[in-house]
Design a protein around this motif. Sequence first.
Motif, short mmCIF file in Angstrom:
data_model
loop_
_atom_site.label_atom_id
_atom_site.label_comp_id
_atom_site.label_asym_id
_atom_site.label_seq_id
_atom_site.Cartn_x
_atom_site.Cartn_y
_atom_site.Cartn_z
N SER A 248 51.01 78.97 62.26
CA SER A 248 50.89 77.77 63.08
C SER A 248 49.81 76.86 62.50
O SER A 248 48.81 77.33 61.98
N ALA A 249 50.05 75.58 62.60
CA ALA A 249 49.08 74.60 62.11
C ALA A 249 48.79 73.59 63.21
O ALA A 249 49.69 73.23 63.98
N PRO A 250 47.57 73.13 63.32
CA PRO A 250 47.25 72.12 64.35
C PRO A 250 47.94 70.80 64.05
O PRO A 250 48.17 70.45 62.90
N ASP A 251 48.27 70.06 65.10
CA ASP A 251 48.89 68.75 64.93
C ASP A 251 47.88 67.72 64.43
O ASP A 251 48.25 66.76 63.75
N ALA A 252 46.62 67.91 64.79
CA ALA A 252 45.56 67.00 64.36
C ALA A 252 44.38 67.84 63.88
O ALA A 252 44.08 68.88 64.46
N TRP A 253 43.73 67.39 62.81
CA TRP A 253 42.61 68.14 62.24
C TRP A 253 41.80 67.22 61.36
O TRP A 253 42.21 66.10 61.03
N ALA A 254 40.63 67.70 60.98
CA ALA A 254 39.78 66.98 60.03
C ALA A 254 38.98 68.01 59.25
O ALA A 254 38.70 69.11 59.73
N PHE A 255 38.64 67.67 58.03
CA PHE A 255 37.75 68.52 57.25
C PHE A 255 36.92 67.68 56.31
O PHE A 255 37.25 66.53 55.99
N SER A 256 35.81 68.25 55.87
CA SER A 256 34.98 67.65 54.83
C SER A 256 34.69 68.71 53.79
O SER A 256 34.65 69.90 54.09
N GLY A 257 34.50 68.26 52.56
CA GLY A 257 34.25 69.22 51.48
C GLY A 257 34.17 68.52 50.15
O GLY A 257 33.76 67.36 50.04
N ARG A 258 34.57 69.28 49.11
CA ARG A 258 34.53 68.77 47.74
C ARG A 258 35.91 68.93 47.11
O ARG A 258 36.66 69.85 47.45
N THR A 259 36.23 68.03 46.22
CA THR A 259 37.47 68.14 45.47
C THR A 259 37.19 67.89 43.99
O THR A 259 36.25 67.16 43.64
N SER A 260 37.98 68.51 43.16
CA SER A 260 37.89 68.29 41.73
C SER A 260 39.29 68.10 41.17
O SER A 260 40.27 68.63 41.71
N LEU A 261 39.38 67.32 40.11
CA LEU A 261 40.64 67.03 39.47
C LEU A 261 40.51 67.29 37.97
O LEU A 261 39.54 66.86 37.34
N ARG A 262 41.46 68.02 37.44
CA ARG A 262 41.53 68.22 35.99
C ARG A 262 42.86 67.70 35.51
O ARG A 262 43.91 68.07 36.03
N LEU A 263 42.83 66.83 34.53
CA LEU A 263 44.03 66.27 33.95
C LEU A 263 43.91 66.38 32.43
O LEU A 263 43.15 65.65 31.81
N GLY A 264 44.64 67.33 31.85
CA GLY A 264 44.49 67.59 30.43
C GLY A 264 43.09 68.07 30.14
O GLY A 264 42.59 69.00 30.75
N GLY A 265 42.41 67.40 29.24
CA GLY A 265 41.03 67.78 28.91
C GLY A 265 40.00 67.03 29.70
O GLY A 265 38.79 67.19 29.47
#
Length: 203
Positions: free
Chosen positions: A46-63
Amino acid sequence: MTLPCRLQWWTIPALALLLAAGCAVRPPAAPEAGRIVAVEAWDAPSAPDAWAFSGRTSLRLGGEGATASVSWAQAESGYRIDLRGALGAGSLRLIGDEAGVRLTTADGARYQADNPRELVRAITGYDLPVGFLRHWVTANPVPWLGGRVTLDADGRPRQLQQNGWRVTFDGFSSVADHRLPGRIAVEHDDMAVRLVIGEWRLP
């Protein structure tokens, strides 16, 4: 054979019933780790209909790679995503609702489109599956896509494969009545997006 005085003949059937009952209430065996099932046959969490989060993201594209802080608020009527330090384009705010998708950059430039994936690609040069991520971050499949899921020993999704994307989940924790991941990795060819969630918030 003489029965001990404490063990009368009528206690033997009672003991047999107790042993049988003990077998009946034995907890079921845990599912086999690594079991793979089709998304259509999977009883997703089950997943909530509404939610929020904070954190970090990283992206790698090729090198190449980039990182950003991320704050995402999702409701039934729309969403808002804030990226800071953001993937080669400064700070970004992406808002989606019934009126479409709007992106605002750090210098105040505004852009609008119907499709968030195409809008983000036009501005940043990165082809990110924004429309899919809203489902994947809660460890759920995109409803209109097929695919398969690999389960862990507790029956939680360990990896989800849909539309050529491989999504790996880790660090589950209890949030209200839900089990939500703390780490998500999304990979496709030479692209990888990783999310480390510092805090989930539910309304």
